[in-house]
Scaffold this motif. Sequence first.
Motif, PDB file in Angstrom:
ATOM      1  N   ALA A  80      -5.228  -5.945  -0.092  1.00 36.27           N
ATOM      2  CA  ALA A  80      -4.521  -4.656  -0.089  1.00 36.27           C
ATOM      3  C   ALA A  80      -4.289  -4.146  -1.500  1.00 36.27           C
ATOM      4  CB  ALA A  80      -3.188  -4.804   0.651  1.00 36.27           C
ATOM      5  N   LEU A  81      -3.845  -5.034  -2.388  1.00 35.44           N
ATOM      6  CA  LEU A  81      -3.598  -4.634  -3.780  1.00 35.44           C
ATOM      7  C   LEU A  81      -4.897  -4.222  -4.466  1.00 35.44           C
ATOM      8  CD1 LEU A  81      -1.066  -7.428  -4.858  1.00 35.44           C
ATOM      9  CD2 LEU A  81      -0.548  -4.993  -4.554  1.00 35.44           C
TER      10      LEU A  81
ATOM     11  N   LEU B 139       0.833  -1.211   0.000  1.00 36.63           N
ATOM     12  CA  LEU B 139       0.000   0.000   0.000  1.00 36.63           C
ATOM     13  C   LEU B 139       0.866   1.259   0.000  1.00 36.63           C
ATOM     14  CD1 LEU B 139      -2.847  -1.062   2.456  1.00 36.63           C
ATOM     15  CD2 LEU B 139      -3.164  -0.379   0.072  1.00 36.63           C
ATOM     16  N   GLN B 140       1.934   1.247   0.788  1.00 35.54           N
ATOM     17  CA  GLN B 140       2.836   2.403   0.827  1.00 35.54           C
ATOM     18  C   GLN B 140       3.515   2.600  -0.524  1.00 35.54           C
ATOM     19  OE1 GLN B 140       5.125   1.136   4.233  1.00 35.54           O
ATOM     20  NE2 GLN B 140       4.118   2.600   5.592  1.00 35.54           N
ATOM     21  N   LEU B 141       3.946   1.513  -1.145  1.00 33.72           N
ATOM     22  CA  LEU B 141       4.571   1.615  -2.470  1.00 33.72           C
ATOM     23  C   LEU B 141       3.633   2.252  -3.484  1.00 33.72           C
ATOM     24  CD1 LEU B 141       6.459  -1.755  -3.151  1.00 33.72           C
ATOM     25  CD2 LEU B 141       7.453   0.489  -2.745  1.00 33.72           C
ATOM     26  N   LEU B 142       2.329   1.970  -3.327  1.00 32.67           N
ATOM     27  CA  LEU B 142       1.339   2.464  -4.279  1.00 32.67           C
ATOM     28  C   LEU B 142       0.759   3.824  -3.876  1.00 32.67           C
ATOM     29  CD1 LEU B 142      -0.291  -0.974  -5.108  1.00 32.67           C
ATOM     30  CD2 LEU B 142       1.054   0.455  -6.658  1.00 32.67           C
TER      31      LEU B 142
ATOM     32  N   ILE C 132       5.122  -4.752  -7.755  1.00 33.15           N
ATOM     33  CA  ILE C 132       3.981  -4.175  -7.041  1.00 33.15           C
ATOM     34  C   ILE C 132       3.678  -2.780  -7.587  1.00 33.15           C
ATOM     35  CG2 ILE C 132       3.190  -3.331  -4.787  1.00 33.15           C
ATOM     36  CD1 ILE C 132       4.936  -5.631  -3.553  1.00 33.15           C
ATOM     37  N   GLU C 133       4.733  -2.007  -7.821  1.00 37.93           N
ATOM     38  CA  GLU C 133       4.543  -0.633  -8.317  1.00 37.93           C
ATOM     39  C   GLU C 133       4.034  -0.615  -9.759  1.00 37.93           C
ATOM     40  OE1 GLU C 133       7.660   2.338  -6.322  1.00 37.93           O
ATOM     41  OE2 GLU C 133       8.622   0.619  -7.268  1.00 37.93           O
ATOM     42  N   SER C 134       4.606  -1.466 -10.609  1.00 35.04           N
ATOM     43  CA  SER C 134       4.261  -1.476 -12.039  1.00 35.04           C
ATOM     44  C   SER C 134       4.085  -2.908 -12.515  1.00 35.04           C
ATOM     45  CB  SER C 134       5.373  -0.802 -12.859  1.00 35.04           C
ATOM     46  OG  SER C 134       5.647   0.492 -12.374  1.00 35.04           O
TER      47      SER C 134
ATOM     48  N   LEU D  54       6.518 -14.744   1.972  1.00 28.70           N
ATOM     49  CA  LEU D  54       6.395 -13.962   0.739  1.00 28.70           C
ATOM     50  C   LEU D  54       7.591 -13.026   0.540  1.00 28.70           C
ATOM     51  CD1 LEU D  54       2.606 -12.936   0.847  1.00 28.70           C
ATOM     52  CD2 LEU D  54       3.656 -14.891  -0.337  1.00 28.70           C
ATOM     53  N   LYS D  55       8.103 -12.999  -0.677  1.00 27.61           N
ATOM     54  CA  LYS D  55       9.241 -12.128  -1.011  1.00 27.61           C
ATOM     55  C   LYS D  55       8.705 -10.762  -1.478  1.00 27.61           C
ATOM     56  CE  LYS D  55      12.460 -15.160  -0.127  1.00 27.61           C
ATOM     57  NZ  LYS D  55      11.601 -16.066   0.653  1.00 27.61           N
ATOM     58  N   LEU D  56       8.184  -9.997  -0.535  1.00 29.47           N
ATOM     59  CA  LEU D  56       7.553  -8.715  -0.863  1.00 29.47           C
ATOM     60  C   LEU D  56       8.572  -7.643  -1.211  1.00 29.47           C
ATOM     61  CD1 LEU D  56       4.604  -8.099   1.637  1.00 29.47           C
ATOM     62  CD2 LEU D  56       4.506  -8.736  -0.768  1.00 29.47           C
TER      63      LEU D  56
END
Length: 297
Positions: free
Chosen positions: A229-230, A30-33, A284-286, A275-277
């Motif tokens: 979240a996504l 969520l922060q990344l987005l 996640i961003e793109s 998970l390898k977040l």
Amino acid sequence: MAENQSPRVLSVQSHVVSGYVGNKSATFPLQLLGFEVDAINSVQFCNHTGYKAVTGQVLTEKDLDDLAKGLEENGLDFYSHLLTGYIGAESFLQRVCSLVKHLKTVNPKLTYVCDPVMGDNGKMYVPKELLPVYKNSVLPLADIITPNQFEVELLTDIKINSVDDAWKAIDVLHSKGCPIVVLSSTELGTEQSLLAIASKKVGSNSEKVTIKIPKLPASFTGTGDLFAALLLAWMHKTNSQLKVSLERTVSSLQAVLKRTLEDSKGERTSKAMELKLIQSKSDIESPKIVVSAESVF
């Protein structure tokens, strides 16, 4: 908070010190987005329950009340979104319902995304007393709900053996007041894929979408939390375009799971399968769209 600032999410779900489930699975993406994320931890455990030892604390409804009151007194209770995941006690869930109502008075445009975490594969792992609260109190408050197949069956009393059954169950959830329903996974796909089914019903406008999710030869923990979240993020960023949001959500999720699988090098322990977040930041961003959703007419 002014409405033109970054969107703010209050996320109420589990927390682990080590690993990625609950708030640990939801916050970073969520922060990344572009979202500010305030987290309330319904439980705080050393790790997820797949490990041999689980220690930690459980937040009570009084603890939640104290935190909510403090935020209110300091004028910190304006949120664009509320996200809820794992909640283990009926009294805590009842208090969450009160919190939703309060936050919607502060911001009538608030979007409440509920992942009704109750069980999977035919087995409930929360007390059965939570089910009527989800059915009668949470559903009418939720704007988006992301149950799995078993959870939809619990919420609607409809056994899902076919896609038609799934659409019937979704209609029941719409009738209870939830405008956007996304079955995050069902066993209605093929040997190679799960099927996610989504429906948006606002007034006389409706949109129905399905998407095939490739199966991977492993089981993962925290995927439902990441999915919710996504989906929250992409529904906001695309102005509630269901098809596009679902494609981006599932594509990011696939990238994370594939990387997790590759990095585990064949090891299937709980630790190896976390998970390898962080390593999936760019996915996640793109997200690179690897699966397309199909509109249903």
